[in-house]
Design a protein around this motif. Sequence first.
Motif, PDB file in Angstrom:
ATOM      1  N   GLU A  40       5.709   2.211   2.886  1.00 47.21           N
ATOM      2  CA  GLU A  40       4.968   2.238   1.632  1.00 47.21           C
ATOM      3  C   GLU A  40       3.482   2.443   1.918  1.00 47.21           C
ATOM      4  O   GLU A  40       2.730   1.495   2.065  1.00 47.21           O
ATOM      5  CB  GLU A  40       5.206   0.982   0.805  1.00 47.21           C
ATOM      6  N   ILE A  41       3.107   3.692   2.014  1.00 52.87           N
ATOM      7  CA  ILE A  41       1.710   4.063   2.227  1.00 52.87           C
ATOM      8  C   ILE A  41       1.008   4.078   0.878  1.00 52.87           C
ATOM      9  O   ILE A  41      -0.052   3.502   0.704  1.00 52.87           O
ATOM     10  CB  ILE A  41       1.608   5.429   2.925  1.00 52.87           C
ATOM     11  N   PHE A  42       1.645   4.766  -0.090  1.00 51.76           N
ATOM     12  CA  PHE A  42       1.152   4.822  -1.450  1.00 51.76           C
ATOM     13  C   PHE A  42       1.980   3.825  -2.258  1.00 51.76           C
ATOM     14  O   PHE A  42       3.205   3.901  -2.279  1.00 51.76           O
ATOM     15  CB  PHE A  42       1.286   6.242  -2.030  1.00 51.76           C
ATOM     16  N   CYS A  43       1.317   2.865  -2.906  1.00 51.90           N
ATOM     17  CA  CYS A  43       2.002   1.761  -3.583  1.00 51.90           C
ATOM     18  C   CYS A  43       2.811   2.210  -4.791  1.00 51.90           C
ATOM     19  O   CYS A  43       2.294   2.918  -5.651  1.00 51.90           O
ATOM     20  CB  CYS A  43       0.992   0.711  -4.040  1.00 51.90           C
ATOM     21  N   SER A  44       4.046   1.728  -4.843  1.00 53.27           N
ATOM     22  CA  SER A  44       4.937   2.085  -5.943  1.00 53.27           C
ATOM     23  C   SER A  44       4.474   1.493  -7.270  1.00 53.27           C
ATOM     24  O   SER A  44       4.784   2.030  -8.322  1.00 53.27           O
ATOM     25  CB  SER A  44       6.364   1.645  -5.632  1.00 53.27           C
ATOM     26  N   HIS A  45       3.729   0.410  -7.219  1.00 51.54           N
ATOM     27  CA  HIS A  45       3.288  -0.249  -8.451  1.00 51.54           C
ATOM     28  C   HIS A  45       1.878   0.159  -8.881  1.00 51.54           C
ATOM     29  O   HIS A  45       1.336  -0.380  -9.826  1.00 51.54           O
ATOM     30  CB  HIS A  45       3.368  -1.774  -8.292  1.00 51.54           C
ATOM     31  N   MET A  46       1.308   1.140  -8.176  1.00 52.44           N
ATOM     32  CA  MET A  46      -0.040   1.594  -8.498  1.00 52.44           C
ATOM     33  C   MET A  46       0.009   3.039  -8.975  1.00 52.44           C
ATOM     34  O   MET A  46       1.041   3.697  -8.905  1.00 52.44           O
ATOM     35  CB  MET A  46      -0.942   1.453  -7.271  1.00 52.44           C
TER      36      MET A  46
END
Length: 127
Positions: A40-46
Amino acid sequence: MKRSIPMTVLVALFSAGTFYAQEHGGASAKEGHAKSDAPEIFCSHMGTGQLCPGNAQMFNLSGAKKERYEGALNSYNKAVGAAQKQFLADAKDKVGLSPAELALTESWFAVGLNPEINKILSAKAKK
């Protein structure tokens, strides 16, 4: 120049995400909400293109280096968020996109595209 860098990054990310989503036509919906093997490099919740605060661990940083990395990451995420808002405002006010066109552009920033970007990065790293 400084403002164009976040926008360039955003355009590249959105293009990759859009092409991936079109190519895979809802494959993630068919697969359910299974956890991806991609880091998770790029956040799923962002918002699209925003980096996860915890990804400093990939670099085994500690102390002052970790704090500087987290500061840089926070600055990046703020710049991405601001660039997204500015782009949408410009698309509406300066370009005059229709409501349907604005809805399309807003979808590029939807929460939930980041896991797809992570999968693309993971697949590229495995090559």
